[in-house]
Design an enzyme around this catalytic site. Structure first.
Site, PDB file in Angstrom:
ATOM      1  N   GLU A 168       0.823  -1.209   0.000  1.00 31.72           N
ATOM      2  CA  GLU A 168       0.000   0.000   0.000  1.00 31.72           C
ATOM      3  C   GLU A 168       0.859   1.263   0.000  1.00 31.72           C
ATOM      4  OE1 GLU A 168      -3.613  -0.497   2.782  1.00 31.72           O
ATOM      5  OE2 GLU A 168      -2.285  -2.119   3.331  1.00 31.72           O
ATOM      6  N   GLY A 215     -12.572  -2.692   3.208  1.00 29.56           N
ATOM      7  CA  GLY A 215     -13.657  -3.441   2.583  1.00 29.56           C
ATOM      8  C   GLY A 215     -14.915  -2.581   2.571  1.00 29.56           C
ATOM      9  N   MET A 251      -8.882  -2.389   9.694  1.00 31.68           N
ATOM     10  CA  MET A 251      -8.369  -2.978  10.928  1.00 31.68           C
ATOM     11  C   MET A 251      -7.524  -2.035  11.787  1.00 31.68           C
ATOM     12  SD  MET A 251      -7.434  -6.737   9.341  1.00 31.68           S
ATOM     13  CE  MET A 251      -7.017  -7.491  10.895  1.00 31.68           C
ATOM     14  N   GLU A 252      -7.463  -0.747  11.423  1.00 30.41           N
ATOM     15  CA  GLU A 252      -6.558   0.146  12.158  1.00 30.41           C
ATOM     16  C   GLU A 252      -7.134   1.518  12.537  1.00 30.41           C
ATOM     17  OE1 GLU A 252      -5.609  -1.114   9.040  1.00 30.41           O
ATOM     18  OE2 GLU A 252      -4.585  -2.865   9.869  1.00 30.41           O
ATOM     19  N   ASP A 310     -12.302  -4.454  -1.640  1.00 24.66           N
ATOM     20  CA  ASP A 310     -13.142  -5.669  -1.666  1.00 24.66           C
ATOM     21  C   ASP A 310     -14.492  -5.363  -1.033  1.00 24.66           C
ATOM     22  OD1 ASP A 310     -11.045  -5.934   0.807  1.00 24.66           O
ATOM     23  OD2 ASP A 310     -13.055  -6.541   1.387  1.00 24.66           O
TER      24      ASP A 310
HETATM   25  N1  ADE Z   1      -9.051  -4.147   4.706  1.00 24.84           N
HETATM   26  C1  ADE Z   1      -9.352  -4.325   3.404  1.00 24.84           C
HETATM   27  N2  ADE Z   1     -10.411  -5.139   3.250  1.00 24.84           N
HETATM   28  C2  ADE Z   1     -10.785  -5.511   4.496  1.00 24.84           C
HETATM   29  C3  ADE Z   1     -11.788  -6.352   5.013  1.00 24.84           C
HETATM   30  N3  ADE Z   1     -12.620  -7.003   4.200  1.00 24.84           N
HETATM   31  N4  ADE Z   1     -11.882  -6.507   6.358  1.00 24.84           N
HETATM   32  C4  ADE Z   1     -11.036  -5.858   7.173  1.00 24.84           C
HETATM   33  N5  ADE Z   1     -10.048  -5.063   6.753  1.00 24.84           N
HETATM   34  C5  ADE Z   1      -9.915  -4.868   5.429  1.00 24.84           C
END
Ligand code: ADE
Length: 233
Positions: A4, A70, A170-171, A194
């Site tokens: 990234e 996501g 996640m951060e 995604d």
């Molecule tokens: N970062 C990118 N896609 C993610 C997902 N599906 N869940 C958690 N963190 C992500």
């Protein structure tokens, strides 16, 4: 993730690298602004450690988190950009002591990003998107947790609890908590990689290499240029 940040380092001038706590902090000038660039790490603990070090050891006065997320909304597509107006830790649950999602002893579950920073970041993303990719730029709630969400049922449950949710990662919300405690203005920009459902892992690595890294560079370049104009005005 390294993918990234790929290529960003090439734009940093007068580079000085410090390795500390298994992290590589790169100080230098990025399009005319003094910066410290570092990978946040993956997950809330890693991101909290990194952001605390940026504040305590390197004395940063503002913090920007970039990367992928996501989608958590049917209007937010892969390749779109989400700017956080607020962030929440979706895996925080100290009930019945505190309401679900509330950060104990802080009296709130959502942490707001700084208005001037997120407004400028949104303008930068819109400018980049108009000139390059035509991606849509959204602004709203991002939720973070120590979980890569790749299950439509899990996402559905989260969306039932938080209908306004736009993206999951996640951060961000961990960094938001650190910045709140130390009173550091911060903002978050995420490119959607995604749909956080059963297809989440398809092409994920390829996407972050070919799309997320150039987006990061393009949006940050616009951001620093707009910021300079704003300071001069
Ligand atoms: N970062 C990118 N896609 C993610 C997902 N599906 N869940 C958690 N963190 C992500």
């Amino acid at each position: 993730m390294q993918e990234e940040q790929e290529g960003l380092e090439n734009h940093i001038e007068n580079e000085k690298t410090t390795v500390f706590g298994q992290r590589r902090f790169i100080e230098g000038d990025l399009w005319g602004t003094s910066v410290v660039c570092v990978l946040a790490g993956i997950g809330k603990v890693a991101a909290a450690i990194t952001s605390t070090q940026l504040i305590e050891r390197f004395g940063v006065s503002e913090l920007i988190l970039t990367g992928v997320a996501g989608s958590a909304d049917h209007k937010v597509y892969r390749g779109d950009v989400v700017i956080a107006s607020e962030l929440l830790q979706h895996d925080m649950d100290a009930s019945p002591l505190f309401p679900k999602y509330e950060i104990p002893l802080r009296g709130k579950s959502k942490f707001q990003t700084e208005a001037k920073l997120h407004t400028l970041l949104k303008q930068a993303a819109e400018q980049f998107s108009k000139e390059n990719q035509q991606a849509k730029v959204h602004q709203g709630l991002i939720a973070s947790g120590d979980q890569f969400i790749h299950d439509a049922k899990v996402l559905h449950q989260l969306k039932l609890a938080l209908p306004e949710l736009l993206a999951v990662e996640m951060e961000g919300a961990a960094i938001a908590q650190v910045c709140h405690d130390f009173e550091i203005p911060f903002a978050v920009v995420r490119t959607i990689s995604d749909s956080a459902n059963d297809d989440a892992l398809i092409d994920f690595q390829e996407f972050i290499k070919t799309v997320a890294a150039p987006y990061n560079i393009g949006i940050l370049k616009s951001f620093f240029e707009l910021r300079k104009l704003a300071i001069q005005a």
